[in-house]
Design a protein around this motif. Structure first.
Motif, mmCIF file in Angstrom:
data_model
loop_
_atom_site.group_PDB
_atom_site.id
_atom_site.type_symbol
_atom_site.label_atom_id
_atom_site.label_comp_id
_atom_site.label_asym_id
_atom_site.label_seq_id
_atom_site.Cartn_x
_atom_site.Cartn_y
_atom_site.Cartn_z
ATOM 1 N N GLY A 1 -8.638 0.183 -1.872
ATOM 2 C CA GLY A 1 -8.480 -1.420 -2.119
ATOM 3 C C GLY A 1 -7.200 -1.589 -3.001
ATOM 4 O O GLY A 1 -6.783 -0.890 -3.679
ATOM 5 N N GLY A 2 -6.759 -3.043 -2.620
ATOM 6 C CA GLY A 2 -5.817 -3.511 -3.632
ATOM 7 C C GLY A 2 -4.231 -3.082 -3.289
ATOM 8 O O GLY A 2 -3.378 -3.719 -4.056
ATOM 9 N N VAL A 3 -3.974 -2.274 -2.401
ATOM 10 C CA VAL A 3 -2.471 -1.853 -2.367
ATOM 11 C C VAL A 3 -2.010 -2.378 -0.841
ATOM 12 O O VAL A 3 -2.626 -2.422 0.009
ATOM 13 N N SER A 4 -0.830 -2.527 -0.746
ATOM 14 C CA SER A 4 -0.093 -2.944 0.462
ATOM 15 C C SER A 4 -0.071 -2.039 1.642
ATOM 16 O O SER A 4 -0.350 -0.685 1.147
ATOM 17 N N LEU A 5 0.050 -2.352 2.853
ATOM 18 C CA LEU A 5 -0.224 -1.344 3.850
ATOM 19 C C LEU A 5 0.886 -0.416 3.939
ATOM 20 O O LEU A 5 0.723 0.720 4.074
ATOM 21 N N ARG A 6 2.192 -1.094 3.333
ATOM 22 C CA ARG A 6 3.343 0.224 3.030
ATOM 23 C C ARG A 6 2.945 1.194 2.137
ATOM 24 O O ARG A 6 3.350 2.690 2.607
ATOM 25 N N SER A 7 2.430 0.842 1.113
ATOM 26 C CA SER A 7 2.296 1.872 -0.104
ATOM 27 C C SER A 7 0.798 2.703 0.603
ATOM 28 O O SER A 7 0.721 4.004 0.375
ATOM 29 N N GLN A 8 0.168 2.074 1.641
ATOM 30 C CA GLN A 8 -0.936 3.012 1.896
ATOM 31 C C GLN A 8 -0.567 4.098 2.772
ATOM 32 O O GLN A 8 -0.911 5.170 2.701
ATOM 33 N N LEU A 9 0.501 3.618 3.711
ATOM 34 C CA LEU A 9 0.868 4.669 4.780
ATOM 35 C C LEU A 9 1.651 5.853 4.020
ATOM 36 O O LEU A 9 1.712 6.845 4.393
ATOM 37 N N ARG A 10 2.533 5.116 3.068
ATOM 38 C CA ARG A 10 3.325 6.277 2.215
ATOM 39 C C ARG A 10 2.516 7.262 1.451
ATOM 40 O O ARG A 10 2.528 8.563 1.612
ATOM 41 N N LYS A 11 1.241 6.631 1.053
ATOM 42 C CA LYS A 11 0.108 7.875 0.493
ATOM 43 C C LYS A 11 -0.255 8.588 1.643
ATOM 44 O O LYS A 11 -0.662 9.879 1.396
ATOM 45 N N ALA A 12 -0.726 8.230 2.749
ATOM 46 C CA ALA A 12 -1.099 8.778 3.781
ATOM 47 C C ALA A 12 -0.305 10.102 4.068
ATOM 48 O O ALA A 12 -0.662 11.231 4.505
ATOM 49 N N ASP A 13 1.064 10.038 4.257
ATOM 50 C CA ASP A 13 1.853 10.843 4.483
ATOM 51 C C ASP A 13 2.167 11.813 3.192
ATOM 52 O O ASP A 13 1.893 13.112 3.495
ATOM 53 N N ARG A 14 1.943 11.492 1.884
ATOM 54 C CA ARG A 14 2.019 12.315 0.840
ATOM 55 C C ARG A 14 1.016 13.091 0.743
ATOM 56 O O ARG A 14 0.981 14.327 0.345
ATOM 57 N N ILE A 15 -0.414 12.861 1.182
ATOM 58 C CA ILE A 15 -1.660 13.510 0.896
ATOM 59 C C ILE A 15 -1.587 14.615 2.348
ATOM 60 O O ILE A 15 -2.635 15.334 2.565
ATOM 61 N N GLY A 16 -0.679 14.173 3.056
ATOM 62 C CA GLY A 16 -0.534 15.252 4.391
ATOM 63 C C GLY A 16 -1.624 15.140 5.695
ATOM 64 O O GLY A 16 -1.868 15.794 6.147
ATOM 65 N N ALA A 17 -2.087 13.805 5.504
ATOM 66 C CA ALA A 17 -3.014 13.124 6.625
ATOM 67 C C ALA A 17 -2.528 13.516 8.135
ATOM 68 O O ALA A 17 -1.349 13.151 8.224
ATOM 69 N N GLU A 18 -3.354 13.819 8.962
ATOM 70 C CA GLU A 18 -2.792 14.001 10.457
ATOM 71 C C GLU A 18 -2.567 12.641 11.001
ATOM 72 O O GLU A 18 -1.638 12.418 11.808
ATOM 73 N N PHE A 19 -3.518 11.981 10.814
ATOM 74 C CA PHE A 19 -3.548 10.615 11.509
ATOM 75 C C PHE A 19 -3.788 9.460 10.486
ATOM 76 O O PHE A 19 -4.413 9.709 9.585
#
Ligand code: HAM
Length: 422
Positions: free
Chosen positions: A359-377
């Motif tokens: 919750g609470g963060v922009s789409l951009r920073s959410q996608l950045r986080k997805a990258d950082r944690i190494g998510a596949e999708f």
């Protein structure tokens, strides 16, 4: 107040923990096919158990035990090793009444108040095995082969298998006399501990790590020159089995173990990469210990692997991929967030690792986080997606993307990757 862990005691964190788990899993699998069953032993025992078995004049008992008096004044020790507790357990539960061999493995923390240094900790972990009830050298060979297989399976090669026979109560007195004869003229030059050992237990001089003592004992008699017929033929037979099975070993006549309970076979697996603390695993026979603990005469043999040292070596020789989430669900707005949580539960039930947006963060920073944690999708859900009933998906490593109906969301994953077992 800022707290730290105790000196020589460490936390084990991700990603290292994945290496630990893999080693433990492989041990469990492999030891199982050799018939070793798990036992869980207490971390604390009466101190006497260790004093009687490891030996009063060993470094472990003299200097390294975490011993304390409990509220009733009994002396308790945090286990410095697992063999003595395993023997106590074997005798206490009359496991000698079961058909031999009885084979067990255990794992867990051990405690020794040693000077911490690379590869040496005050709390360290061992995986150990003990086999009771067989006198023949074929079981010595079996556990050496099993240890060799285990180390290879976890990815360690090029280790030295150092092997010796250290005699029994029949041949030891002669060897002890020979050592005393050899040391007697130089005794004054040894460290104070060794001068004491000369009287109480001269074999322990061979285990002293003080530089000048190492120098002074050069050329001392080796135990293999004093073996009785029984020990000699046991050792020869073990060697011929190892040869037949093509298991490499290095005969090391000056290998003595730091614990007093050993008889006949003794071995250490060492690696030059580890520096001074080079033993990755060690073990041997202890044919008298069950009887000393009040059980019937019972032959026994085992070994213990030092987990920290194995992990250090593995990190040096292997680059590895650590587990990471299969899916990150990025959401915009409260309603999307709830839908995201519902989808997450659905997909987790199929055994995939899903990380939601909290919750609470922009789409951009959410996608950045997805990258950082190494998510596949990544799935993206906002008000447009809720309205159309279709969510956006993206494969992060290659940028591939598309849309899928909410009810079919899991298909994106199952079409692209193999389903893990839930
Ligand atoms: P050990 O040689 O005292 O034998 O320990 C076995 C292994 O535990 C060592 O080879 C080393 O890898 C690891 N280890 C020992 N002390 C430390 C430490 N302070 N820090 C990190 N690792 C350490 C025994 O404990 C016997 N109970 C083995 C055995 C089982 N013999 C027969 N059955």
């Amino acid at each position: 107040m800022k707290y730290t862990s105790l000196k020589g005691i460490q936390d084990i964190l991700p990603p290292d923990i994945y290496i630990w788990q893999t080693i433990e899993l492989k041990a469990r699998e492999l030891f199982g096919v050799y018939g070793f069953k798990e036992i869980r032993l207490p971390i604390i025992e009466y101190s006497d158990i260790f004093i009687r078995s490891i030996g009063e004049t060993t470094d472990i008992v003299e200097k390294e035990m975490y011993a304390f008096a409990d509220k009733s004044g009994r002396s308790i020790t945090m286990r410095p090793e697992g063999t003595a507790p395993a023997v106590r357990c074997y005798v206490e539960h009359h496991l000698y009444n079961l058909p031999p061999p009885q084979k067990f493995f255990y794992s867990g923390p051990m405690f020794r108040y040693e000077r911490p240094q690379r590869g040496r900790f005050r709390q360290f972990y061992q995986i150990g095995v003990e086999a009771f009830g067989i006198s023949q050298p074929s079981i010595d060979a079996e556990i050496i082969v099993m240890l060799n297989n285990f180390l290879e399976r976890i990815g360690l090669k090029g280790l030295n298998f150092e092997l010796n026979c250290i005699g029994c109560e029949k041949c030891r007195p002669d060897y002890r006399d020979a050592l005393m004869n050899f040391f007697k003229h130089k005794l004054l030059y040894f460290c104070p501990d060794c001068q004491r050992r000369y009287v109480s237990n001269p074999l322990r001089i061979l285990d002293c790590k003080v530089e000048k003592c190492i120098e002074l004992r050069r050329g001392s008699p080796v135990v293999t020159g004093y073996l009785c017929n029984e020990c000699r033929s046991h050792f020869n037979e073990l060697i011929s089995i190892l040869k037949a099975l093509k298991i490499p070993y290095i005969l090391t006549p000056d290998l003595v173990r730091g614990l007093d309970y050993y008889t006949k076979t003794a071995f250490e697996v060492t690696s030059e990469y580890l520096g001074a603390q080079k033993a990755v695993a060690a073990g041997g026979r202890y044919d008298r210990l069950v009887e000393d603990f009040g059980g019937p005469p019972t032959h026994a043999i085992g070994f213990a692997v030092g987990m920290e040292r194995v992990v250090t070596l593995l990190k040096e020789v292997q680059s590895r991929k650590y587990p990471s989430p299969t899916l990150f669900i990025a959401t915009i707005g409260r309603e999307a967030e709830l839908e995201g949580l519902r989808i997450a539960e659905d997909i987790r039930a199929r055994g995939f690792w899903v990380e939601p947006n909290y919750g609470g963060v922009s789409l951009r920073s959410q996608l950045r986080k997805a990258d950082r944690i190494g998510a596949e999708f990544a799935f993206i859900i906002g008000s447009d997606e809720l309205r159309s009933g279709k969510i956006k998906w993206k494969e992060l490593k290659n940028g591939k993307q598309g849309e899928v109906e909410i009810d079919n969301a899991t298909k994106v994953l199952s079409n692209n990757i193999e389903s893990p077992d839930p």
